[in-house]
Write an enzyme that holds these catalytic residues in place. Sequence first.
Site, PDB file in Angstrom:
ATOM      1  N   THR A  55       0.801  -0.931  -0.324  1.00  0.00           N
ATOM      2  CA  THR A  55       0.683   0.174   0.633  1.00  0.00           C
ATOM      3  C   THR A  55       0.678   1.166  -0.387  1.00  0.00           C
ATOM      4  O   THR A  55       0.389   2.458  -0.703  1.00  0.00           O
ATOM      5  CB  THR A  55      -0.595   0.030   1.441  1.00  0.00           C
ATOM      6  N   HIS A 134     -10.873   0.382   4.194  1.00  0.00           N
ATOM      7  CA  HIS A 134      -9.566   0.702   4.284  1.00  0.00           C
ATOM      8  C   HIS A 134     -10.446   1.217   2.406  1.00  0.00           C
ATOM      9  O   HIS A 134     -10.706   0.410   1.528  1.00  0.00           O
ATOM     10  CB  HIS A 134      -8.714  -1.050   3.540  1.00  0.00           C
TER      11      HIS A 134
END
Lengths: 315, 177, 435
Positions: A55, A134
């Site tokens: 990420t 998320h």
Amino acid sequence: MRHLLSIADLSKIEAISILDTANELARVSDGAVKKLPTLRGRTIVNLFAEDSTRTRISFEAAAKRLSADVINFSAKGSSVSKGESLKDTAMTLQAMGADAVVIRHSASGAAQRLADSQWMSGSVVNAGDGTHEHPSQALLDAFTIRKHLGLGKSDLEGLSVAIVGDVLHSRVARSNVLLLAKLGAKVTLVAPPTLLPVGVESWPASVSYDFDSVIPFVDVVMMLRVQQERMTEMYFPNAREYSRYFGLNSDRMKSMKPGAIVMHPGPMNRGLEISAEVADSSRSVITEQVTNGVSVRMAILYVLLTGGSLEAGGN
Amino acid sequence: MSVALSAPDIKRALTRISHEILEKNQGASSIVLLGIPTRGAHLAQRIASIISEIEGVEISCGTLDITLFRDDLRLRAPKAIMPTTIPPSGVENRDVILVDDVLFSGRTIRSALDALGEIGRPRTVQLAALVDRGHRELPIKADFVGKNLPTSKSQSVRVLLSEIDGRDEVSIEGEAN
Amino acid sequence: MSTVDLVIKGAQLPDGKTADICIQGESIIDVTASFKGESVTTIDAKGCVVLPGLVDLHTHLREPGREDAETVLSGSKAGAKGGFTALSAMANTSPVADTAGVVEQVYRLGQEAGLLDVFPIGAVTQGLKGETLSEIGAMADSVARVRVFSDDGNCVSDPLVMRRALEYIKKFGGVIAQHAQDPRMTIGSQMNEGEVSARLGLKGWPAVAEEAIIARDVLLADHVQSRLHICHLTTAGGVEIIRWAKARGINVTAEVTPHHLLLTDDLASSYDPIFKVNPPLRTESDVHALREALADGTIDIVATDHAPHPLEAKECEWQEAAFGMLGLETALSIVQMTMVNSGLMSWQQVAERMSHKPASIGGYEHQGQRIEKGSFANLVVINPTKMWRVDRDLVLSNSSNTPYHGHELPGVVEHTIFKGTQTLINGQISQGGGK
């Protein structure tokens, strides 16, 4: 829009405009243009109080393609791991003149705490908070689904998605349920009862304990990662039994609809929730999710850092 | 509000610009038209079809969105990004003609030059504008102009095109001072 | 008639009648329709309600160990400000109040502060570990005369330890105050388990983890014929169990906190840990069940669970934050708002639930007496029609973790009188008293 903390804060129109923006950005950066001057002179801090290389590099690539200055502030070796409070970290970032903070944190709500506090004034992007949400992952998943199965439509009306696995501890599942339902998809959560939260009835999704009865009817099978520590916490008897009932292997894949796709937010446990054959099959769009992640995160940064709300039309 | 260009005026202006482009570039073989969305893109299309008619060949025509290259992104609400489509011929060593509806401060064209610079290196870059209303803030001038419209800064120039607005018209709004 | 020390004129008594209360020394010497004599001090209490001084059975004073959060003195001030004349200091200090030495120290600190009675609560088990009984007898026999024992903060989860403790305290008529929380079911728990925790991704603290312990302990109390008190009841299910136990004649009492009478779990949506408390805020229907149970007497008392924490324990991520909220200075206002103004309870019942009954559970003989001739002059004068705004920067506690900051609340405590001495005069603490 100033922050991206939860999918719940996005309207359907805002979500679609992020996907559309990502689409154009993908076309621009797939072409000859590798670097856009859009965020030149802006500072984006990647505050990663929890390890997540994929990420972080995705956000870093997105920021750099938009010419932003990127500062990485990760858990290891930084003051975050030495017990510095979130407040002190935020005040440091403020002093460094961060225009945006991309935060990954093991505590649910950490991104919102940062945004609601008076500790700093920049935009906050939630890159995963505990077992809460998320949102950038959900947006890139929706982007990927729309690209494959959207038939040129702007939303996901008429599509069926199964989200399979550890829903209880999954921020990916929480964000995806909210976003996919918002975009008109029918979402089914598939998990052992132990891995579904009490209160899941209030989610815009149906629930099934039987993967085999769901799989022939969905357009998308989204597998969730099973954390190793769940094994010792008695959520299921053992890995073999979990795999037998909730793993996606080639046998199960055979009963999928023609054209249906397989997704996974990564990192995968090959052999546990997904078999290697499935992960590498032609139905799998898992590596494409990673690619799309950069465009979607570029779109998020563009929308947040250029102020105001997205308006239609050129000129 | 006063009408500055009627539909026939616009048609005549585009025809004239088309001829001037051909004259200046000695034919159509090397030119690429890139319209700046939204209305510049439609104008580029129209010029391309006029040139095709005159020359009897297909003209390379595309669009160049400049949103991501603007220098005022920090101040304004973000705009939706419009498509950039570069014709298959590319821009390398071609004569690129940027097409926009109104030439004003010149900042849009500066952004377009930046955007173009990321895509390739044309032999020349030229600029065609339907209207030049003055008040330049940068050293930029148009090679082909439909009409020079003297305006005051407080006025605004409105361009309507049939593809978007249902009719063709250019008008000036607000009082001159 | 000679001059008396203090007269409270024209106040409404809990039963609704208006009277003048005459105080001489530590005692009420007369309650009369109209006092005609002279007095050193006169409080004009027209329009006010007078209640017996409030008694809190559940207070965290943090001293010894965390004096930055609260001391016996700062907590006493907060108590007097809130209308209390007695507090019960929970045992989870550092060191833990599991020996006569520590409870005597706390008791002495309370005497020195002199604003109200501080009754130490003794730990049930050594170090609150739930394993071995602490020196219960020695604490009972100490100067502090401890009668209430609790591991609050922790549950006495081992059934055998709980059984022994319940039996042992029968020796001197004590009571075990249980913090009902099954530890295995609540590892890492952050908030009520339900729709909100599912959405927020915060680990749930299920109602059943509280109810299972309550059910077990009422059965144990029945079996060994001892006295059990359930701390901070929060669930509708817990109320049902207490109701059943009382109907069966089991010697159990129960308390509810002001915050559980008002606040609900959806407040966690802000992720602001000011709303993080143990046991957690529950749902709207639990709140309604608790109010009804308090009104009908199933729940015996209101106790604050006043839990001061320094700023840094709350200015952080939810899961890192400490559990607990301030309660002393706002308790009466919250009870007035939720129970009196809503018509569920009379002031007489408030006196019962916040003074008489907690004093009798704790065995505090000089507290919670009726407002009548011969009683100790422990009194609170409230103006129920006045509103006030809670300001965390103005609280008398050493900490500022009130969940009501900025809220407009009804009912202002104007005067508190402790053994005949004014500890609060027109809302201001009077150190040394008004003698």
